[in-house]
Design a protein around this motif. Sequence first.
Motif, PDB file in Angstrom:
ATOM      1  N   SER A  82      -0.068  -3.494  -5.391  1.00  8.10           N
ATOM      2  CA  SER A  82       0.507  -3.963  -4.124  1.00  8.10           C
ATOM      3  C   SER A  82      -0.177  -5.247  -3.670  1.00  8.10           C
ATOM      4  N   SER A  83       0.509  -5.959  -2.814  1.00 10.98           N
ATOM      5  CA  SER A  83      -0.027  -7.242  -2.325  1.00 10.98           C
ATOM      6  C   SER A  83      -1.128  -7.031  -1.293  1.00 10.98           C
ATOM      7  N   TYR A  84      -1.825  -8.107  -1.021  1.00 13.54           N
ATOM      8  CA  TYR A  84      -2.866  -8.123   0.009  1.00 13.54           C
ATOM      9  C   TYR A  84      -2.796  -9.489   0.678  1.00 13.54           C
ATOM     10  N   ASN A  85      -1.615  -9.792   1.210  1.00 13.92           N
ATOM     11  CA  ASN A  85      -1.400 -11.100   1.836  1.00 13.92           C
ATOM     12  C   ASN A  85      -2.160 -11.245   3.139  1.00 13.92           C
ATOM     13  N   LYS A  86      -2.305 -10.141   3.853  1.00 18.02           N
ATOM     14  CA  LYS A  86      -3.047 -10.145   5.111  1.00 18.02           C
ATOM     15  C   LYS A  86      -4.014  -8.973   5.061  1.00 18.02           C
ATOM     16  N   SER A  87      -5.282  -9.251   5.312  1.00 16.34           N
ATOM     17  CA  SER A  87      -6.252  -8.158   5.294  1.00 16.34           C
ATOM     18  C   SER A  87      -5.974  -7.206   6.460  1.00 16.34           C
ATOM     19  N   TRP A  88      -6.409  -5.986   6.309  1.00 16.69           N
ATOM     20  CA  TRP A  88      -6.211  -4.991   7.358  1.00 16.69           C
ATOM     21  C   TRP A  88      -7.567  -4.566   7.896  1.00 16.69           C
ATOM     22  N   ASP A  89      -7.581  -4.235   9.183  1.00 14.27           N
ATOM     23  CA  ASP A  89      -8.819  -3.839   9.851  1.00 14.27           C
ATOM     24  C   ASP A  89      -8.799  -2.395  10.334  1.00 14.27           C
ATOM     25  N   THR A  90      -7.625  -1.801  10.423  1.00 17.74           N
ATOM     26  CA  THR A  90      -7.537  -0.443  10.968  1.00 17.74           C
ATOM     27  C   THR A  90      -6.659   0.442  10.104  1.00 17.74           C
ATOM     28  N   ILE A  91      -6.915   1.731  10.177  1.00 17.21           N
ATOM     29  CA  ILE A  91      -6.101   2.736   9.497  1.00 17.21           C
ATOM     30  C   ILE A  91      -4.660   2.646  10.004  1.00 17.21           C
ATOM     31  N   ASP A  92      -4.536   2.343  11.288  1.00 18.39           N
ATOM     32  CA  ASP A  92      -3.244   2.212  11.955  1.00 18.39           C
ATOM     33  C   ASP A  92      -2.322   1.211  11.243  1.00 18.39           C
ATOM     34  N   GLU A  93      -2.881   0.107  10.781  1.00 16.85           N
ATOM     35  CA  GLU A  93      -2.076  -0.918  10.103  1.00 16.85           C
ATOM     36  C   GLU A  93      -1.463  -0.384   8.811  1.00 16.85           C
ATOM     37  N   ILE A  94      -2.219   0.425   8.088  1.00 12.13           N
ATOM     38  CA  ILE A  94      -1.702   0.971   6.831  1.00 12.13           C
ATOM     39  C   ILE A  94      -0.669   2.058   7.116  1.00 12.13           C
ATOM     40  N   ALA A  95      -0.869   2.823   8.197  1.00 17.59           N
ATOM     41  CA  ALA A  95       0.147   3.807   8.608  1.00 17.59           C
ATOM     42  C   ALA A  95       1.453   3.091   8.927  1.00 17.59           C
ATOM     43  N   ASP A  96       1.351   1.923   9.553  1.00 18.10           N
ATOM     44  CA  ASP A  96       2.563   1.142   9.847  1.00 18.10           C
ATOM     45  C   ASP A  96       3.204   0.611   8.570  1.00 18.10           C
ATOM     46  N   ASP A  97       2.386   0.200   7.592  1.00 19.38           N
ATOM     47  CA  ASP A  97       2.939  -0.202   6.285  1.00 19.38           C
ATOM     48  C   ASP A  97       3.716   0.963   5.667  1.00 19.38           C
ATOM     49  N   LEU A  98       3.126   2.157   5.736  1.00 20.10           N
ATOM     50  CA  LEU A  98       3.795   3.329   5.176  1.00 20.10           C
ATOM     51  C   LEU A  98       5.115   3.580   5.889  1.00 20.10           C
ATOM     52  N   HIS A  99       5.130   3.398   7.201  1.00 23.07           N
ATOM     53  CA  HIS A  99       6.372   3.568   7.950  1.00 23.07           C
ATOM     54  C   HIS A  99       7.433   2.575   7.473  1.00 23.07           C
ATOM     55  N   LEU A 100       7.044   1.314   7.303  1.00 19.95           N
ATOM     56  CA  LEU A 100       7.992   0.303   6.800  1.00 19.95           C
ATOM     57  C   LEU A 100       8.479   0.678   5.397  1.00 19.95           C
ATOM     58  N   PHE A 101       7.570   1.198   4.578  1.00 20.31           N
ATOM     59  CA  PHE A 101       7.893   1.606   3.209  1.00 20.31           C
ATOM     60  C   PHE A 101       8.934   2.727   3.205  1.00 20.31           C
ATOM     61  N   VAL A 102       8.695   3.788   3.987  1.00 17.48           N
ATOM     62  CA  VAL A 102       9.643   4.913   3.983  1.00 17.48           C
ATOM     63  C   VAL A 102      10.978   4.518   4.611  1.00 17.48           C
ATOM     64  N   GLU A 103      10.938   3.620   5.577  1.00 18.67           N
ATOM     65  CA  GLU A 103      12.191   3.120   6.164  1.00 18.67           C
ATOM     66  C   GLU A 103      12.989   2.352   5.114  1.00 18.67           C
ATOM     67  N   LYS A 104      12.284   1.505   4.364  1.00 20.08           N
ATOM     68  CA  LYS A 104      12.949   0.691   3.333  1.00 20.08           C
ATOM     69  C   LYS A 104      13.583   1.578   2.255  1.00 20.08           C
ATOM     70  N   LEU A 105      12.904   2.690   1.917  1.00 22.41           N
ATOM     71  CA  LEU A 105      13.444   3.609   0.904  1.00 22.41           C
ATOM     72  C   LEU A 105      14.410   4.636   1.501  1.00 22.41           C
ATOM     73  N   GLY A 106      14.530   4.653   2.826  1.00 24.09           N
ATOM     74  CA  GLY A 106      15.440   5.583   3.475  1.00 24.09           C
ATOM     75  C   GLY A 106      14.972   7.032   3.441  1.00 24.09           C
ATOM     76  N   LEU A 107      13.658   7.239   3.467  1.00 23.10           N
ATOM     77  CA  LEU A 107      13.110   8.592   3.371  1.00 23.10           C
ATOM     78  C   LEU A 107      12.891   9.205   4.748  1.00 23.10           C
ATOM     79  N   LYS A 108      13.152  10.508   4.847  1.00 21.99           N
ATOM     80  CA  LYS A 108      12.865  11.256   6.067  1.00 21.99           C
ATOM     81  C   LYS A 108      12.667  12.714   5.684  1.00 21.99           C
ATOM     82  N   ASP A 109      12.106  13.477   6.599  1.00 23.44           N
ATOM     83  CA  ASP A 109      11.862  14.898   6.381  1.00 23.44           C
ATOM     84  C   ASP A 109      11.127  15.125   5.053  1.00 23.44           C
ATOM     85  N   PHE A 110      10.027  14.385   4.856  1.00 20.91           N
ATOM     86  CA  PHE A 110       9.304  14.463   3.596  1.00 20.91           C
ATOM     87  C   PHE A 110       7.941  15.124   3.761  1.00 20.91           C
TER      88      PHE A 110
END
Length: 170
Positions: A82-110
């Motif tokens: 995976s890319s690392y275009n912008k460094s992350w400072d908090t766990i929260d940022e990666i949780a948001d990446d995961l949210h964008l990821f599951v939205e992009k794949l159309g996943l729910k109830d997982f």
Amino acid sequence: KKFILSSTTKIAMAESKTPETKKVELPNGETIAYFEQGDKSNKPFIFLHGNNASKNSYIDFFPIFSKKYYCIAPDMRGFGDSSYNKSWDTIDEIADDLHLFVEKLGLKDFILWGWSLGGAFASCFAVKYPEKLSHLILHCACPIVGYSIYAIEDGKPNLEKRVTKREDLK
């Protein structure tokens, strides 16, 4: 010493092969690489790796779990392919990446499995986006606040002063 492998372990090892790496572009400019295996009509099961690890940590899980679930193992930002275009400072940022990821794949109830640092990502995701999950599995998870790093004073850690900012690391 002898090591005894269960029949499940033997099957997984015999059937394991590296899946094709897929990639998805997130709206925040990051690219998340991932493996998938199983029937997409089955319940999704996402596996999050720990620190200094990658999606490869779950290759041996897929032959067993993919018989019942649609398995996905992403490399989180800055790990594996995976890319690392912008460094992350908090766990929260990666949780948001995961949210964008599951939205992009159309996943729910997982089902979301988090191991080590992936457990912190998974915990944070569960707090922020509980409506997306059916189950949360934490395996040797670190706390949602991340790893504890303490200020060093007189050559020893001061357990009263937790470092919370990158610039405070020396």
